[in-house]
Design an enzyme around this catalytic site. Structure first.
Site, PDB file in Angstrom:
ATOM      1  N   TYR A  20      -0.957   8.186  -2.520  1.00  0.00           N
ATOM      2  CA  TYR A  20      -1.130   7.939  -3.952  1.00  0.00           C
ATOM      3  C   TYR A  20      -2.379   8.652  -4.492  1.00  0.00           C
ATOM      4  O   TYR A  20      -2.475   8.930  -5.682  1.00  0.00           O
ATOM      5  CB  TYR A  20      -1.298   6.432  -4.208  1.00  0.00           C
ATOM      6  CG  TYR A  20      -0.014   5.621  -4.167  1.00  0.00           C
ATOM      7  CD1 TYR A  20       1.206   6.190  -3.799  1.00  0.00           C
ATOM      8  CD2 TYR A  20      -0.034   4.273  -4.497  1.00  0.00           C
ATOM      9  CE1 TYR A  20       2.369   5.419  -3.760  1.00  0.00           C
ATOM     10  CE2 TYR A  20       1.119   3.508  -4.475  1.00  0.00           C
ATOM     11  CZ  TYR A  20       2.320   4.078  -4.107  1.00  0.00           C
ATOM     12  OH  TYR A  20       3.458   3.321  -4.086  1.00  0.00           O
ATOM     13  N   GLY A  21      -3.339   8.926  -3.594  1.00  0.00           N
ATOM     14  CA  GLY A  21      -4.681   9.387  -3.991  1.00  0.00           C
ATOM     15  C   GLY A  21      -4.711  10.633  -4.854  1.00  0.00           C
ATOM     16  O   GLY A  21      -5.655  10.856  -5.594  1.00  0.00           O
TER      17      GLY A  21
ATOM     18  N   GLU B 107      -5.180   8.483   9.853  1.00  0.00           N
ATOM     19  CA  GLU B 107      -3.754   8.481  10.220  1.00  0.00           C
ATOM     20  C   GLU B 107      -3.531   9.198  11.548  1.00  0.00           C
ATOM     21  O   GLU B 107      -2.586   8.898  12.270  1.00  0.00           O
ATOM     22  CB  GLU B 107      -2.917   9.145   9.115  1.00  0.00           C
ATOM     23  CG  GLU B 107      -3.041   8.461   7.776  1.00  0.00           C
ATOM     24  CD  GLU B 107      -1.729   7.879   7.257  1.00  0.00           C
ATOM     25  OE1 GLU B 107      -0.664   8.330   7.684  1.00  0.00           O
ATOM     26  OE2 GLU B 107      -1.797   6.963   6.424  1.00  0.00           O
TER      27      GLU B 107
ATOM     28  N   CYS C  16      -4.356  -1.599  -1.873  1.00  0.00           N
ATOM     29  CA  CYS C  16      -4.499  -0.149  -1.992  1.00  0.00           C
ATOM     30  C   CYS C  16      -5.464   0.085  -3.140  1.00  0.00           C
ATOM     31  O   CYS C  16      -5.228  -0.392  -4.254  1.00  0.00           O
ATOM     32  CB  CYS C  16      -3.124   0.447  -2.312  1.00  0.00           C
ATOM     33  SG  CYS C  16      -3.162   2.154  -2.880  1.00  0.00           S
ATOM     34  N   ASN C  17      -6.555   0.767  -2.856  1.00  0.00           N
ATOM     35  CA  ASN C  17      -7.572   0.962  -3.891  1.00  0.00           C
ATOM     36  C   ASN C  17      -7.069   1.810  -5.044  1.00  0.00           C
ATOM     37  O   ASN C  17      -7.340   1.513  -6.204  1.00  0.00           O
ATOM     38  CB  ASN C  17      -8.824   1.589  -3.281  1.00  0.00           C
ATOM     39  CG  ASN C  17      -9.644   0.573  -2.528  1.00  0.00           C
ATOM     40  OD1 ASN C  17     -10.474  -0.094  -3.097  1.00  0.00           O
ATOM     41  ND2 ASN C  17      -9.368   0.424  -1.247  1.00  0.00           N
ATOM     42  N   THR C  18      -6.337   2.872  -4.722  1.00  0.00           N
ATOM     43  CA  THR C  18      -5.851   3.767  -5.771  1.00  0.00           C
ATOM     44  C   THR C  18      -4.930   3.003  -6.724  1.00  0.00           C
ATOM     45  O   THR C  18      -5.053   3.104  -7.944  1.00  0.00           O
ATOM     46  CB  THR C  18      -5.114   4.969  -5.156  1.00  0.00           C
ATOM     47  OG1 THR C  18      -5.986   5.597  -4.221  1.00  0.00           O
ATOM     48  CG2 THR C  18      -4.722   5.966  -6.217  1.00  0.00           C
TER      49      THR C  18
ATOM     50  N   ASP D 167       0.874  -1.179   0.000  1.00  0.00           N
ATOM     51  CA  ASP D 167       0.000   0.000   0.000  1.00  0.00           C
ATOM     52  C   ASP D 167       0.904   1.220   0.000  1.00  0.00           C
ATOM     53  O   ASP D 167       2.109   1.123   0.228  1.00  0.00           O
ATOM     54  CB  ASP D 167      -0.904  -0.011   1.231  1.00  0.00           C
ATOM     55  CG  ASP D 167      -1.865   1.183   1.269  1.00  0.00           C
ATOM     56  OD1 ASP D 167      -2.345   1.588   0.196  1.00  0.00           O
ATOM     57  OD2 ASP D 167      -2.121   1.701   2.363  1.00  0.00           O
ATOM     58  N   SER D 168       0.305   2.378  -0.237  1.00  0.00           N
ATOM     59  CA  SER D 168       1.083   3.616  -0.199  1.00  0.00           C
ATOM     60  C   SER D 168       1.549   3.942   1.218  1.00  0.00           C
ATOM     61  O   SER D 168       2.517   4.658   1.398  1.00  0.00           O
ATOM     62  CB  SER D 168       0.251   4.775  -0.738  1.00  0.00           C
ATOM     63  OG  SER D 168      -0.957   4.882  -0.028  1.00  0.00           O
TER      64      SER D 168
ATOM     65  N   CYS E 227     -11.332   2.456   0.272  1.00  0.00           N
ATOM     66  CA  CYS E 227      -9.978   2.904   0.593  1.00  0.00           C
ATOM     67  C   CYS E 227      -9.581   2.137   1.835  1.00  0.00           C
ATOM     68  O   CYS E 227     -10.366   2.041   2.790  1.00  0.00           O
ATOM     69  CB  CYS E 227      -9.958   4.411   0.867  1.00  0.00           C
ATOM     70  SG  CYS E 227      -8.401   4.994   1.590  1.00  0.00           S
ATOM     71  N   THR E 228      -8.376   1.578   1.820  1.00  0.00           N
ATOM     72  CA  THR E 228      -8.002   0.667   2.911  1.00  0.00           C
ATOM     73  C   THR E 228      -7.822   1.364   4.260  1.00  0.00           C
ATOM     74  O   THR E 228      -7.755   0.702   5.282  1.00  0.00           O
ATOM     75  CB  THR E 228      -6.727  -0.109   2.542  1.00  0.00           C
ATOM     76  OG1 THR E 228      -5.749   0.832   2.113  1.00  0.00           O
ATOM     77  CG2 THR E 228      -6.998  -1.094   1.424  1.00  0.00           C
ATOM     78  N   HIS E 229      -7.741   2.686   4.236  1.00  0.00           N
ATOM     79  CA  HIS E 229      -7.705   3.388   5.528  1.00  0.00           C
ATOM     80  C   HIS E 229      -9.063   3.372   6.232  1.00  0.00           C
ATOM     81  O   HIS E 229      -9.127   3.471   7.454  1.00  0.00           O
ATOM     82  CB  HIS E 229      -7.340   4.871   5.315  1.00  0.00           C
ATOM     83  CG  HIS E 229      -5.881   5.145   5.280  1.00  0.00           C
ATOM     84  ND1 HIS E 229      -5.127   4.988   4.150  1.00  0.00           N
ATOM     85  CD2 HIS E 229      -5.023   5.585   6.241  1.00  0.00           C
ATOM     86  CE1 HIS E 229      -3.868   5.321   4.404  1.00  0.00           C
ATOM     87  NE2 HIS E 229      -3.781   5.686   5.666  1.00  0.00           N
TER      88      HIS E 229
END
Lengths: 267, 267
Positions: free
Chosen positions: A44-45, A153, A75-77, A12-13, A185-187
């Site tokens: 990355y978004g 975050e 990571c979705n992006t 992921d980013s 989004c994985t967050h």
């Protein structure tokens, strides 16, 4: 079927993919995982697809060199730019978008599915395209939630500000009558409680990690390659930059599974 | 004194430094500017000092190659790692921290100065060290405001959420009785109205761009090198990635001065 004790590679980013790693590590306690967080170049978004593809390929090559047995774009992006690929450098490649879309279609009864994600993910309409390819008459309502990543975050969970933003972002989707919401989004699973407070119990939340675990279960059942029974599994986390913030959040998120020192890598 | 029609080079990790560019472009309408926004690698605030130094040097070398006459680090996080340097590759080098600290000391009557910035800026205590080096008995109250950058980038100005976060971040500084607040991140001037709503009229807000304009006025008066009278000035903006978001916000921010097409550069 043949077992394979090599690690599963994923990236992921930044921190977000750790929610996917957590789901997978819980579902497959005997599997080893090698995670790369591209902290030096996050997020990355808001980057162009060309830049994201370049970064993604660098990391996939790195994982291949480390002899992983399969690759997961957590990571979705990044998933949006590798959407159609099912293999990379001879290894099986999974992304989080296809599995998320399938799970949403299984869950919805109103045929109205909401998708939230970063600006890039939403502007690329990857979920909408994937959902419509699977069921052409599904109604899809997409919404970018650019503040959710920084809020996650910062650990602003069960927080007034996060809930205010969730209310604001989700208002048009709730008005449209969605009964299923893809956390694209994985967050976002980190903010699941705040999101659920706004959507209420009537909306099913779809989380990439849980969905991916089921897909991989099916993959192992069909193709083999799962870790041998009793495998002494490991968890290894690499980042492109070392920040105390990352280390702290990773420790909290990954409990009860533990990992050693973070490894700094140069791509 | 000798005039010099070459551009002034400046850089930031992204959009933030445009608030500095805006102040300088207003103060010096005859000067040309070349701005680099390192969008591909933003944000700098959560990266290690080694990584930030590497990125900064790459950009300063790029500006030197483009034949600018002086260099400005229009980014607080990057300024912290170039704090003591007054020249780079033979060109005068300015950062935003020294000027901001001097201005704060000129403004304060209570001798209590607040500083807000990114986590990296605050954890490095660059403002506190610089303030204390100039006046050893000054009281400094630092506060990281990690959500202010995303809030500014989302254009959430005069917004309930921004004001809620400002209230939360600034509460300890207001309790301490500060009368001067350094906006120690170049994004923060975009949120000046929301910040001022919390601090009230009794607190002077110190903004890097305005302060730097005065420093440069003094530099030109002493050393020469200002643009010749009637110079046909230009404004050029380069980024390490092209995003429509950046272009849109830059256009809005830089009015009434205009610039041509954004130039994509590879470092």
């Amino acid at each position: 079927m043949k077992s394979d004790s090599r690690s599963i590679g994923l990236f992921d980013s930044g921190l977000g993919g750790l929610t996917v790693l957590k789901s997978l590590a819980q579902a497959f306690p005997e599997e080893s995982f090698l995670y790369v967080g591209d902290v030096a170049r996050l997020p990355y978004g808001n980057k162009s697809p060309e830049t994201i593809r370049k970064y993604g390929e660098q990391i996939l090559h790195f994982l291949k060199q480390r002899d992983v047995k399969m690759l997961i774009i957590a990571c979705n992006t990044a998933s949006t730019v590798f959407l159609k690929e099912t293999a990379f450098a001879g290894l099986p490649l999974f992304n989080v978008i296809g599995p998320g879309a399938s799970a949403a279609l299984n869950a919805t009864k109103s045929n109205k599915v909401g998708v939230i994600g970063t600006s890039t993910t939403v502007q690329g309409h990857a979920y909408e395209k994937t959902l419509k390819a699977l069921r052409s008459d599904v109604n899809v309502y997409e919404q970018a939630c650019p503040l959710f990543v920084p809020l996650a975050e910062e650990g602003m969970v069960n927080d007034e500000v996060t809930q205010l933003m969730a209310k604001r972002y989700l208002a048009p989707l709730m008005s449209a009558g969605i009964d299923t919401l893809v956390l694209g989004c994985t967050h976002y699973p980190m903010l699941k409680a705040d999101i659920a407070q706004v959507t209420g119990a009537g909306v099913t939340l779809i989380e990439s990690g849980d969905v991916l675990a089921k897909i991989m279960q099916a993959h192992f059942a069909t193709h083999g390659g799962a870790a041998p029974v009793g495998n002494k599994s490991t968890l290894q986390i690499c980042t492109t930059d070392v920040t105390s913030h990352f280390a702290r959040l990773a420790q909290t998120l990954m409990q009860p599974r533990t990992f050693g020192e973070l490894e700094r890598i140069v791509l």
